[in-house]
Every structure is written in structure tokens, then in C-alpha cells.
Design a protein around this motif. Structure first.
Motif, short mmCIF file in Angstrom:
data_model
loop_
_atom_site.label_atom_id
_atom_site.label_comp_id
_atom_site.label_asym_id
_atom_site.label_seq_id
_atom_site.Cartn_x
_atom_site.Cartn_y
_atom_site.Cartn_z
N MET A 1 -43.69 -11.37 -26.39
CA MET A 1 -42.52 -12.24 -25.31
C MET A 1 -42.82 -11.64 -24.24
SD MET A 1 -38.43 -12.82 -25.25
CE MET A 1 -38.25 -13.63 -26.40
N THR A 2 -43.30 -12.32 -23.18
CA THR A 2 -43.50 -11.57 -21.35
C THR A 2 -42.41 -11.21 -21.81
OG1 THR A 2 -43.19 -13.81 -20.83
CG2 THR A 2 -45.53 -13.24 -22.05
N LEU A 3 -43.00 -10.53 -19.73
CA LEU A 3 -41.01 -9.53 -19.28
C LEU A 3 -40.26 -11.14 -19.02
CD1 LEU A 3 -39.53 -7.48 -17.78
CD2 LEU A 3 -40.55 -7.56 -16.17
N SER A 4 -40.71 -12.25 -18.94
CA SER A 4 -40.56 -13.39 -17.65
C SER A 4 -39.94 -14.03 -18.15
CB SER A 4 -41.43 -13.61 -16.94
OG SER A 4 -40.45 -15.08 -16.17
N SER A 5 -40.16 -13.70 -20.05
CA SER A 5 -39.68 -14.94 -21.24
C SER A 5 -38.45 -13.87 -21.61
CB SER A 5 -40.24 -15.22 -22.15
OG SER A 5 -41.56 -16.58 -22.04
N PHE A 6 -38.44 -12.80 -21.94
CA PHE A 6 -37.43 -12.35 -22.10
C PHE A 6 -35.75 -11.77 -20.79
CE2 PHE A 6 -35.08 -7.78 -22.15
CZ PHE A 6 -35.25 -7.76 -23.86
N LEU A 7 -36.87 -11.89 -19.70
CA LEU A 7 -35.00 -11.75 -18.97
C LEU A 7 -34.91 -13.37 -19.03
CD1 LEU A 7 -37.24 -9.94 -15.81
CD2 LEU A 7 -35.22 -8.92 -17.51
N THR A 8 -35.32 -14.23 -19.19
CA THR A 8 -34.99 -15.28 -18.92
C THR A 8 -34.00 -15.83 -20.00
OG1 THR A 8 -36.95 -16.50 -17.31
CG2 THR A 8 -35.77 -18.22 -18.82
N ASN A 9 -34.65 -15.06 -21.10
CA ASN A 9 -33.71 -15.39 -22.21
C ASN A 9 -32.58 -14.58 -22.49
OD1 ASN A 9 -35.10 -17.08 -24.11
ND2 ASN A 9 -36.82 -16.01 -24.28
N LEU A 10 -32.38 -13.70 -21.73
CA LEU A 10 -31.74 -12.48 -22.00
C LEU A 10 -30.16 -12.80 -20.26
CD1 LEU A 10 -30.19 -9.62 -22.21
CD2 LEU A 10 -31.15 -8.99 -20.64
N VAL A 11 -30.96 -13.85 -19.76
CA VAL A 11 -29.69 -14.25 -19.05
C VAL A 11 -29.42 -16.00 -18.50
CG1 VAL A 11 -30.60 -11.95 -17.40
CG2 VAL A 11 -31.09 -14.55 -16.79
N ILE A 12 -30.08 -16.28 -19.58
CA ILE A 12 -29.06 -17.59 -19.41
C ILE A 12 -27.65 -17.62 -20.13
CG2 ILE A 12 -29.50 -19.40 -21.29
CD1 ILE A 12 -32.15 -19.42 -22.51
N PRO A 13 -26.92 -18.14 -19.37
CA PRO A 13 -25.66 -17.95 -19.36
C PRO A 13 -24.94 -17.80 -20.79
CG PRO A 13 -26.56 -19.77 -17.99
CD PRO A 13 -27.63 -19.45 -18.47
N LEU A 14 -25.21 -19.01 -21.77
CA LEU A 14 -24.81 -19.26 -23.24
C LEU A 14 -25.31 -17.68 -23.23
CD1 LEU A 14 -22.52 -20.48 -24.88
CD2 LEU A 14 -23.97 -21.70 -25.68
N ASN A 15 -26.85 -17.27 -23.80
CA ASN A 15 -26.98 -15.88 -24.39
C ASN A 15 -26.32 -14.66 -23.89
OD1 ASN A 15 -28.42 -17.97 -25.22
ND2 ASN A 15 -30.56 -16.90 -24.52
N LEU A 16 -26.41 -14.49 -22.36
CA LEU A 16 -25.23 -13.34 -21.74
C LEU A 16 -24.05 -13.47 -21.94
CD1 LEU A 16 -26.16 -10.58 -20.23
CD2 LEU A 16 -25.69 -12.37 -18.35
N CYS A 17 -23.46 -14.74 -22.11
CA CYS A 17 -21.69 -14.85 -22.28
C CYS A 17 -22.20 -13.76 -23.78
CB CYS A 17 -21.44 -15.93 -22.29
SG CYS A 17 -20.08 -16.05 -22.89
N ILE A 18 -22.85 -14.27 -24.90
CA ILE A 18 -22.56 -14.07 -26.50
C ILE A 18 -22.78 -13.18 -26.01
CG2 ILE A 18 -23.72 -14.79 -28.26
CD1 ILE A 18 -23.45 -17.38 -28.12
N ALA A 19 -23.55 -11.85 -25.74
CA ALA A 19 -23.61 -10.48 -26.04
C ALA A 19 -22.94 -9.52 -25.31
CB ALA A 19 -26.21 -11.03 -25.40
N LEU A 20 -22.77 -9.94 -24.16
CA LEU A 20 -21.47 -9.33 -23.67
C LEU A 20 -20.31 -9.72 -24.35
CD1 LEU A 20 -21.82 -10.64 -19.73
CD2 LEU A 20 -22.94 -8.25 -20.81
N LEU A 21 -20.10 -10.86 -24.89
CA LEU A 21 -18.61 -10.30 -25.43
C LEU A 21 -18.99 -9.46 -26.50
CD1 LEU A 21 -18.03 -13.78 -25.77
CD2 LEU A 21 -15.98 -12.55 -24.28
N LEU A 22 -20.33 -9.11 -27.74
CA LEU A 22 -20.43 -8.45 -28.38
C LEU A 22 -19.83 -7.38 -28.71
CD1 LEU A 22 -23.84 -10.52 -30.35
CD2 LEU A 22 -20.83 -10.41 -31.26
N ALA A 23 -21.13 -7.32 -26.95
CA ALA A 23 -20.77 -5.50 -26.62
C ALA A 23 -19.12 -5.36 -26.12
CB ALA A 23 -22.10 -5.64 -25.19
#
Length: 254
Positions: A1-23
């Protein structure tokens, strides 16, 4: 996975919301409860922000307006029309309304109109096969054939997987034909990044975007401030463009 793809997937609103809730849940378990609430609240706020139509209209509309849509007949002539593979919000006429095949307007339709308006004698379709064995370039070439564009007027570039590669490989083909003046076709949202990378490759490009999609619908019940699941789902395209611009700038591609 490229850096751009990784960052994009990380900050996609739903993805980041779930990640922060888990954290936040983990921090709560280890008794960092104040920090846990802050982290969880940040995740929920990020998702809420992007679920509001007003957010898409502000952030996405700003990108779309950098290269305003023009009628094909008002654009200058060029040596070639370059159309990039991909789709924003399923080519819907309006970002906030359901998909309707009768009103959808793919990028390739814009390229066909430009050709029929005699804006350029050649169409270059650019894009590799993202799934399966048929490239996006071939799919677009087939669509042009169905619109009575002669095969002799279509040139395919089937190696590129990213906007950066679109520019590199298309520029190679064009320079072999001594072509530098192009009309660049992509979605209005994607146009700022696309123009930047093609200019970096030495192309004299004029933006010929498809019609803007992030516009206020005519529905009288539409609300700027009512959370909307369609807006939340589609917001990944806006986030992708902002992250892409940042990564491309860092890497010197624009």
C-alpha cells in the motif's frame, strides 16, 4: 500500500471514527479515562463533521470551483483531449441525491462532447485495470466507440494506477507525437490535482472538467445542517483529494 493510500484510508471519516473509538476504549480500560473521552469525542466529531452536507459543500465545493466548468464550445482548441479513468460519486449529477443512470454523466461523455465540438482531433484515455483484466482505458475506448467516435481518433494508455502515473505515461505517449497542448478531462473535484501533475510533466493543459457535482439540490427539504449518510459515505472522495494534494506536494509530484 502506498503512503497516499494508507493516509487516505486512515482519515476516511468512518474509518478514523472507528479507530479513535477503539483507541478510546483501550485507554478507558487502562484507566486513562479523561484521555479516552477526548479521543472518542474526536472520532465522533470527525464523523459528524463529514456527515453534514454543509461540510461537503464547503470543502469539496472549494476544490470544484478552482477550475470552473465551461461549456465545451467555449473551450479553446488543442492537440489532444486527455480523459482520466475513475469516477467520483458514481458520476451522479448531484452529490446529495441517489444514483440515477438516466442523469449520470461519466467523464468519458465530456470527452466525447469535446471531440464532437471539434476541440481536438485525438482522445487519449488513461487508466490501468483496477479489477479484472480489462483496463479503464479499454472500457472508456469501448464507450467512445458506442458514441460513434472513430477508433483512429482514440489512443489508449493502460499502465497507470494513480493520477501521477496517468500524467507520466500519458505525457510519454503525447511527446512521442510532439503533442503538448491538451484539454484535460476528469471530475471537477479531481481537477486541481490532475492539472498540477500534468503541468509538472511539461504539458500545456487546459482544464475541461465534467460538471460540478457538489451543488445544492433543488429539493426544498434539503438541509445544510442535518446529518446525511450519503454525504458521510461520499466524503471519502473529498478527503482523498486533500490527502493526495498533500502527499503529491511532499513527494515533489506537483
Amino acid at each position: 500500500m502506498t503512503l497516499s493510500s494508507f493516509l487516505t484510508n486512515l482519515v476516511i471519516p468512518l474509518n478514523l471514527c472507528i479507530a479513535l473509538l477503539l483507541a478510546g476504549a483501550i485507554l478507558f480500560i487502562v484507566r486513562w479515562r479523561k484521555t479516552a473521552f477526548i479521543v472518542a469525542a474526536a472520532g465522533l466529531s470527525w464523523a459528524l463533521f463529514w456527515s453534514l452536507p454543509a461540510s461537503s459543500l464547503w470543502a469539496g465545493g472549494r476544490l470544484e470551483q478552482l477550475y470552473p466548468y465551461q461549456m465545451p464550445s467555449s473551450l479553446p482548441t488543442a492537440q489532444a483531449i486527455v480523459v482520466l479513468g475513475g469516477s467520483t460519486a458514481n458520476a451522479r449529477q448531484n452529490w446529495f441525491q441517489p444514483y440515477d443512470s438516466a442523469t449520470a454523466s461519466p467523464r468519458i461523455d465530456t470527452a466525447a462532447i469535446l471531440y464532437k465540438e471539434n476541440r481536438a482531433p485525438l482522445i487519449v484515455v488513461s487508466g490501468a485495470a483496477l479489477e479484472g483484466s480489462v483496463s479503464e482505458a479499454q472500457v472508456m475506448a469501448n464507450a467512445l466507440k458506442q458514441q460513434d467516435i472513430p477508433e483512429s481518433a482514440v489512443l489508449m494508455e493502460s499502465r497507470s494506477f494513480t493520477t501521477h502515473e496517468n500524467a507520466i505515461y500519458t505525457a510519454e505517449k503525447l511527446k512521442q507525437r510532439d503533442i503538448k497542448q491538451i484539454l484535460l478531462v476528469t471530475s471537477a473535484l479531481h481537477m486541481p490535482r490532475a492539472m498540477a501533475v500534468f503541468k509538472k510533466q511539461g504539458m500545456s493543459a487546459v482544464a475541461a472538467p465534467s460538471a460540478p457535482q457538489i451543488v445544492v439540490p433543488s429539493d426544498p427539504s434539503f438541509s445544510f445542517w442535518q446529518p446525511n449518510m450519503r454525504a458521510l459515505a461520499a466524503s471519502r472522495s473529498i478527503v482523498k483529494e486533500y490527502v493526495g494534494l498533500l502527499v503529491y506536494w511532499v513527494r515533489g509530484w506537483i
